[in-house]
Motif scaffolding. Structure first.
Motif, mmCIF file in Angstrom:
data_model
loop_
_atom_site.group_PDB
_atom_site.id
_atom_site.type_symbol
_atom_site.label_atom_id
_atom_site.label_comp_id
_atom_site.label_asym_id
_atom_site.label_seq_id
_atom_site.Cartn_x
_atom_site.Cartn_y
_atom_site.Cartn_z
ATOM 1 N N LEU A 6 -65.151 -27.668 -41.263
ATOM 2 C CA LEU A 6 -64.671 -28.460 -42.384
ATOM 3 C C LEU A 6 -65.701 -29.503 -42.802
ATOM 4 N N SER A 10 -63.043 -31.731 -47.012
ATOM 5 C CA SER A 10 -61.968 -30.953 -46.387
ATOM 6 C C SER A 10 -61.323 -31.721 -45.242
ATOM 7 N N THR A 11 -62.148 -32.448 -44.487
ATOM 8 C CA THR A 11 -61.625 -33.263 -43.386
ATOM 9 C C THR A 11 -60.725 -34.376 -43.921
ATOM 10 N N ILE A 13 -59.075 -34.311 -46.774
ATOM 11 C CA ILE A 13 -57.851 -33.661 -47.259
ATOM 12 C C ILE A 13 -56.898 -33.398 -46.101
#
Length: 405
Positions: A6, A10-11, A13
């Protein structure tokens, strides 16, 4: 096994999703809300356990980019500083000293417990020592720093044991701080002081001091002005912290510098009214930043890597938790005044003497959002937990290392 990497977005999110999930679970099952378990602890630990199970069965392994964590932590402390009014403070120095002294003695006893426990468990004293104040009060940072020092003198796996103990402390500190604070509030029927803080209640000039609490009007310009000042302070704090470290080899966390700067600027502004600071906005920001930071910290715990180290570590950490609870409830609570502020501070003490300062603040935020503000706790606990405690704990740790080697 599927490997999922990630990136930073992404982390973030994932952290937000887990935070929302934790809030959903807390509202769905009233037991979590009743005992005051922080939302990030629910979401973060759930994910850590899920990933542990998936990795254990060879299904999925996830790598996360948590490089935003220091920034969220810095934003939180700066926002706390913008909500502190020190002009009405009376007697704060004495209470600050008492809290610092109590935490200092606690750290000393944590080291003694770790060493004596290692004797009973027949492991090397320095390995057992890594489950003392190094990992409890010091957290992951101290565990790595002093673990490497101990490994350099021939003791293997010191860092791994320190990290494991710090992780267990982080979890227990987050799980127990809120419920213990709630227990004290209900047992002694404690209420917030009308002035919001013990430091404010006796000041006769309190009503003559201007505050920074006008009627809150949330506009884009107001938001940008306040955020700009916050970000400038954050950048300055990182810069000053690095300069001090490079020139003197003394480590002063940027969060301490950032919080001090925000307190100074805010209280100067209370007198001079140069800027339009909105405490409501900063309270909003500090809640978000703390939740995201703590969720990231807990969701990124590698329980799989720690599973092979849990034998004697679990026993020593159990003794540490038991001691902190007894010491906090039966000694510290009484010494600190046996009132509402003291109960909130005990929830914070459990958080940062077993885990980390953000744990302490999450515990206190959970309680104060439900029962009422405690400016005393939010002034004293971060200062001691994030910085002042180091003045005692570092020499104490070095003494034990040299004595045991």
């Amino acid at each position: 096994m599927i490997n999922l990497d990630l990136n930073i977005v992404s982390t973030l999110i994932l952290a937000i999703v887990l935070c929302l999930f934790g809030n959903f679970i807390k509202n769905k099952f009233n037991i979590f809300n009743k005992v005051c378990i922080p939302t990030p602890v629910i979401g973060g630990l759930f994910f850590s356990l899920l990933i542990f199970i998936l990795r254990k069965f060879g299904i999925l392994e996830i790598t996360m980019d948590t490089s935003l964590m220091p920034y969220f932590l810095s934003i939180f402390f700066i926002s706390v500083g913008f909500c502190i009014n020190i002009f009405s403070a009376k007697g704060g120095g004495k209470l600050l000293f008492l809290y610092w002294l109590l935490c200092a003695f606690l750290g000393l006893f944590q080291n003694l417990i770790a060493v004596f426990s290692s004797k009973l468990l027949h492991i090397k004293p320095l390995l057992g020592f890594m489950c003392g104040s190094v990992s409890m009060e010091g957290g992951h940072g101290y565990a790595l720093a002093f673990g490497k020092t101990i490994e350099s003198i021939g003791i293997e796996n010191a860092c791994a044991i320190g990290i494991a103990a710090a992780t267990l402390g982080l979890i227990t500190g987050g799980l127990l701080g809120g419920p213990v604070g709630r227990f004290l509030i209900y047992k002694y029927d404690l209420k917030p002081l009308k002035g919001g803080s013990r430091l404010f209640k006796n000041n006769k000039n309190q009503n003559t001091i201007k505050t920074n609490k006008p009627k809150f009007q949330f506009t884009p310009i107001v938001f940008l002005e306040n955020i700009l000042i916050l970000l400038l302070i954050m950048n300055i704090s990182f810069f000053v912290s690095n300069i001090i470290n490079l020139k003197t080899n003394i480590i002063i966390p940027n969060i301490v510098i950032g919080m001090l700067l925000s307190v100074i600027i805010n209280n100067f502004n209370i007198k001079k009214q140069v800027f339009e600071f909105y405490e409501d906005l900063f309270e909003f920001i500090q809640n978000i930043s703390l939740d995201i930071f703590l969720t990231m910290a807990l969701m990124s715990i590698d329980l799989y890597a720690l599973s092979s180290l849990l034998g004697p570590i679990l026993i020593i950490v159990f003794f540490q938790v038991l001691f902190v609870l007894i010491y906090g409830v039966f000694i510290c609570f009484r010494v600190l005044g046996k009132d509402y502020d003291a109960a909130i501070m005990i929830s914070g003490l459990i958080g940062h003497t077993l885990g980390a300062t953000p744990n302490a603040l999450a515990n206190m935020s959970t309680l104060t959002s439900k029962y009422g503000k405690s400016e005393t706790a939010f002034l004293i606990v971060p200062m001691v937990g994030a910085f002042l405690l180091d003045a005692f704990s570092m020499p104490c740790i070095l003494f034990f290392i040299n004595f045991l080697k």
